[in-house]
Design a protein around this motif. Structure first.
Motif, short mmCIF file in Angstrom:
data_model
loop_
_atom_site.label_atom_id
_atom_site.label_comp_id
_atom_site.label_asym_id
_atom_site.label_seq_id
_atom_site.Cartn_x
_atom_site.Cartn_y
_atom_site.Cartn_z
N THR A 49 0.86 -1.18 0.00
CA THR A 49 0.00 0.00 0.00
C THR A 49 0.90 1.23 0.00
OG1 THR A 49 -0.13 0.16 2.41
CG2 THR A 49 -1.75 -1.26 1.31
N GLU A 50 0.30 2.38 0.06
CA GLU A 50 1.11 3.61 -0.01
C GLU A 50 2.08 3.72 1.16
OE1 GLU A 50 0.47 8.48 -0.26
OE2 GLU A 50 -1.24 7.12 -0.47
N ASN A 51 1.65 3.26 2.34
CA ASN A 51 2.48 3.43 3.53
C ASN A 51 2.82 2.12 4.22
OD1 ASN A 51 2.39 6.34 3.38
ND2 ASN A 51 0.26 6.19 4.11
N ASP A 52 2.49 0.99 3.62
CA ASP A 52 2.68 -0.27 4.34
C ASP A 52 2.84 -1.42 3.35
OD1 ASP A 52 2.94 -1.94 6.49
OD2 ASP A 52 0.80 -2.00 6.99
N MET A 53 3.25 -2.56 3.86
CA MET A 53 3.24 -3.81 3.12
C MET A 53 2.96 -4.92 4.10
SD MET A 53 7.35 -4.25 2.33
CE MET A 53 7.34 -6.02 2.04
N PHE A 54 2.27 -5.97 3.64
CA PHE A 54 1.90 -7.04 4.56
C PHE A 54 1.73 -8.34 3.78
CE2 PHE A 54 -1.88 -4.52 3.47
CZ PHE A 54 -2.71 -5.47 2.88
N TYR A 55 1.72 -9.47 4.53
CA TYR A 55 1.43 -10.78 3.93
C TYR A 55 -0.05 -10.82 3.57
CZ TYR A 55 5.81 -12.10 6.28
OH TYR A 55 7.10 -12.17 6.71
N ILE A 81 7.45 -20.82 11.53
CA ILE A 81 7.02 -19.90 10.48
C ILE A 81 6.33 -18.69 11.09
CG2 ILE A 81 5.46 -19.61 8.51
CD1 ILE A 81 6.02 -22.51 7.75
N ASN A 82 5.45 -18.93 12.06
CA ASN A 82 4.76 -17.82 12.72
C ASN A 82 5.72 -16.91 13.46
OD1 ASN A 82 1.61 -17.92 12.62
ND2 ASN A 82 2.24 -20.06 12.75
N ASP A 83 6.75 -17.49 14.07
CA ASP A 83 7.74 -16.66 14.77
C ASP A 83 8.54 -15.81 13.79
OD1 ASP A 83 6.94 -17.77 17.16
OD2 ASP A 83 8.58 -19.23 17.26
N LEU A 84 8.83 -16.36 12.61
CA LEU A 84 9.67 -15.65 11.65
C LEU A 84 8.89 -14.59 10.88
CD1 LEU A 84 12.37 -15.34 10.14
CD2 LEU A 84 11.64 -17.22 8.64
N MET A 85 7.62 -14.80 10.64
CA MET A 85 6.85 -13.90 9.77
C MET A 85 6.98 -12.42 10.15
SD MET A 85 3.39 -16.19 9.13
CE MET A 85 2.42 -14.79 8.53
N PRO A 86 6.71 -12.00 11.39
CA PRO A 86 6.79 -10.56 11.69
C PRO A 86 8.22 -10.04 11.67
CG PRO A 86 6.34 -11.82 13.68
CD PRO A 86 6.23 -12.78 12.54
N VAL A 87 9.17 -10.85 12.10
CA VAL A 87 10.57 -10.42 12.12
C VAL A 87 11.07 -10.18 10.70
CG1 VAL A 87 12.91 -11.05 12.83
CG2 VAL A 87 10.96 -11.71 14.25
N LEU A 89 9.21 -9.60 8.03
CA LEU A 89 8.47 -8.50 7.42
C LEU A 89 9.04 -7.15 7.86
CD1 LEU A 89 6.09 -7.90 5.52
CD2 LEU A 89 4.64 -7.74 7.56
N ASP A 90 9.33 -7.01 9.14
CA ASP A 90 9.90 -5.75 9.63
C ASP A 90 11.24 -5.46 8.94
OD1 ASP A 90 7.78 -5.30 11.31
OD2 ASP A 90 8.77 -6.07 13.11
N THR A 94 12.13 -2.19 6.24
CA THR A 94 13.17 -1.19 6.50
C THR A 94 14.35 -1.30 5.54
OG1 THR A 94 14.18 -2.65 8.16
CG2 THR A 94 12.57 -1.04 8.94
N THR A 95 14.24 -2.18 4.56
CA THR A 95 15.33 -2.36 3.59
C THR A 95 14.75 -2.25 2.18
OG1 THR A 95 16.27 -3.97 5.16
CG2 THR A 95 17.30 -3.82 2.98
N PRO A 96 14.78 -1.05 1.60
CA PRO A 96 14.19 -0.87 0.26
C PRO A 96 14.78 -1.79 -0.79
CG PRO A 96 14.68 1.26 1.29
CD PRO A 96 15.28 0.20 2.17
#
Length: 360
Positions: A49-55, A81-87, A89-90, A94-96
């Protein structure tokens, strides 16, 4: 969750028992799955999205149009997998260099702790991407594999090594990215043990059709003098040979043949250079049992005729309907002596089945 899981499992048992009742099978053996956290693979779109990205995943609305569904947690996936997903994604946010035109993220986990993440892009991957991906893989202690149209960037490996325990013995399996592997490792172990325990150790030989990466081949080899396993896909044959060597098994040969081609070779209708190059002499085998784990379409008519010539048939099926159709032929010469249900995909219509047939 437990009560609802048991109800859905009971519904499957009733459905399968009724469907196969005409074959007069023995009592159905039922192998449960964990109600959650059982899936070792997960594939997500990356939605920008304009300000975000998500699974994201997609579901169809009442008008059969696709709707985007944001996924922050995925209960059916393994906890790793659940433990890794948010880490992950963050880190991507932060890495274009890693998030730019990122289209999809696929996770391949293992009980052994090995983890591979495939990042798929709508752009060419360059040295800058590789440097950032390598740093992220090292920081998160995972393997990262990059793909775009016509391009594959393997930083370390394009596979994980799974370790499954069968009757107290551990086996290591190379599982290659995008190749078929059993998604529910816990139930897979039940399937392997059931197949091994279905037959007594013998001094005769086993034929296996559709062997894949040798998932069943390795533990079954302990029950037979020798095993000839066939598989057509080159990547699966490569993985099977790696797995045989890794586990120091010395009584298995793998032939790169389809089931239909093996039937031609076994009947003497056709010679195959692939058999000669692998130094495989089919006539030297003393086959007693055949093991099959076919695709959803089931087994073709000529291969069914081939199976009917064996004393014992172990049939693992991912489609009850094609298994039912195939049994109409196989039960003309064989009777069902073992029958099993493996709940590979809880809360879905899907059922895996196992049948042991012996010649009448």
């Amino acid at each position: 969750m437990t009560s609802s899981y048991q109800q859905q499992l009971n519904d499957k048992v009733e459905r399968i028992s009724a469907q196969f009742n005409e074959f007069n099978p023995p009592e159905l053996e039922v192998f449960e799955s964990p109600a959650s956290g059982y899936r070792m693979r997960a594939e997500f779109r990356i939605w920008h999205t304009e300000n975000d990205m998500f699974y994201a995943m997609f579901e169809r609305n009442d008008d059969q149009q696709k709707q985007v569904v944001r996924v922050d947690t995925f209960d059916i996936a393994d906890q790793s997998i659940n433990d890794l997903m948010p880490v992950l994604l963050d880190a991507l946010k932060t890495t274009p260099q890693l998030s730019n035109r990122l289209f999809e993220a696929d996770f391949l986990a293992t009980l052994s702790g090995d983890m591979l993440v495939t990042l798929i892009y709508h752009r060419k991957l360059d040295e800058e991407w590789e440097a950032h991906a390598r740093a992220l893989a090292e920081r998160l202690n995972i393997k990262i594999y990059g793909r775009s149209r016509g391009q594959k960037v393997i930083l370390t490996d394009d596979y994980v090594v799974e370790k499954l325990t069968v009757n107290g013995q551990q086996y290591a399996y190379k599982q290659i990215e995008s190749s078929f592997t059993q998604p529910n490792a816990i139930v897979c172990q039940h399937m392997l043990e059931w197949a091994c325990n279905a037959v007594q150790p013998t001094t005769r030989d086993l034929l296996e059709l559709y062997c894949g990466n040798g998932n069943f081949t390795l533990p079954l080899s302990t029950r037979f003098n020798r095993v000839l396993a066939t598989e057509l896909a080159k990547s699966s044959v490569y993985a099977a040979q790696w797995n045989i060597e890794k586990n120091a098994v010395n009584n298995i040969q793998v032939a790169r043949l389809s089931a239909e081609e093996f039937t031609e070779a076994f009947n003497g209708d056709r010679e195959f250079r692939r058999l000669q190059e692998a130094e495989i002499d089919i006539s030297a085998y003393d086959f007693e049992t055949v093991f099959v784990d076919p695709p959803r379409a089931g087994i073709d008519a000529e291969t069914l005729k081939l199976l009917q010539r064996f004393e014992k048939i172990i049939y693992i099926s991912c489609n009850p309907d094609t298994l039912y159709d195939n049994l109409k032929t196989l039960t003309q010469t064989h009777k069902i002596v073992k029958f099993a249900l493996f709940d590979q995909f809880p809360f879905t219509h899907h059922v895996e089945s196992g049948v042991l047939l012996e010649k009448i």
